[in-house]
Design an enzyme around this catalytic site. Structure first.
Site, PDB file in Angstrom:
ATOM      1  N   HIS A  72      48.849  38.121  46.247  1.00 33.49           N
ATOM      2  CA  HIS A  72      48.057  37.291  45.330  1.00 33.49           C
ATOM      3  C   HIS A  72      46.586  37.578  45.615  1.00 33.49           C
ATOM      4  CE1 HIS A  72      46.763  33.935  42.893  1.00 33.49           C
ATOM      5  NE2 HIS A  72      48.020  33.774  42.517  1.00 33.49           N
ATOM      6  N   LEU A  73      45.889  38.156  44.655  1.00 33.59           N
ATOM      7  CA  LEU A  73      44.498  38.568  44.848  1.00 33.59           C
ATOM      8  C   LEU A  73      43.550  37.389  44.642  1.00 33.59           C
ATOM      9  CD1 LEU A  73      44.728  41.988  43.005  1.00 33.59           C
ATOM     10  CD2 LEU A  73      44.856  41.550  45.471  1.00 33.59           C
TER      11      LEU A  73
END
Length: 149
Positions: A72-73
């Site tokens: 998850h950026l």
């Protein structure tokens, strides 16, 4: 056994440091997080496998053993509506470890008021399924983060 490598260059931090209870309380699975270098870069595949989910802010790659790894950026980056992110792959693609999946700029995420901390999670894994977990220190994209048995 699946070895999961870092999708980003930066500093490893414990999941408990992530400012989102879904990750900090390991609700989606155990893992670690990367505080990425504040420069434009590319998030890469942490395992060989198939891209089963791909969004500008997050992706899941499932390896041949059925292990799904979520990257998850940043946190709350879904609210950026894809701005500042460039997809380099497609859902359903077969990828190899280290292959670029999303180009982004953690400094721009931070400037937009979001945390660039990026969880790397073993989806639906038991807490004891991970070993050799890296939760501190500098990491480069491709460095080992944990083993999953």
């Amino acid at each position: 056994m699946t070895t999961v490598t870092s999708p980003l260059t930066g500093k490893a931090v414990p999941l408990t440091a992530v400012p989102d209870p879904v990750f900090s309380q390991a609700m989606v699975g155990p893992g670690t997080a990367i505080d990425p270098d504040r420069a434009p870069g590319t998030a890469v595949a942490p395992v060989d496998g198939v891209v089963v989910s791909l969004h500008p802010y997050a992706f899941v790659v499932v390896d041949a053993g059925g292990h799904g790894v979520l990257t998850h950026l940043g946190i709350d980056t879904v609210q950026l509506n894809g701005e500042g992110f460039e997809l380099l792959a497609h859902k359903g693609d077969r990828v190899i470890r280290g292959q670029g999946l999303v180009r982004w700029d953690p400094a721009a995420v931070e400037a937009a008021g979001k945390s660039p901390l990026s969880p790397v999670v073993a989806l639906e894994a038991g807490a004891r399924a991970l070993s050799a977990l890296v939760e501190s220190g500098a990491v480069r994209a491709g460095d080992k983060l944990f083993d999953w048995s």
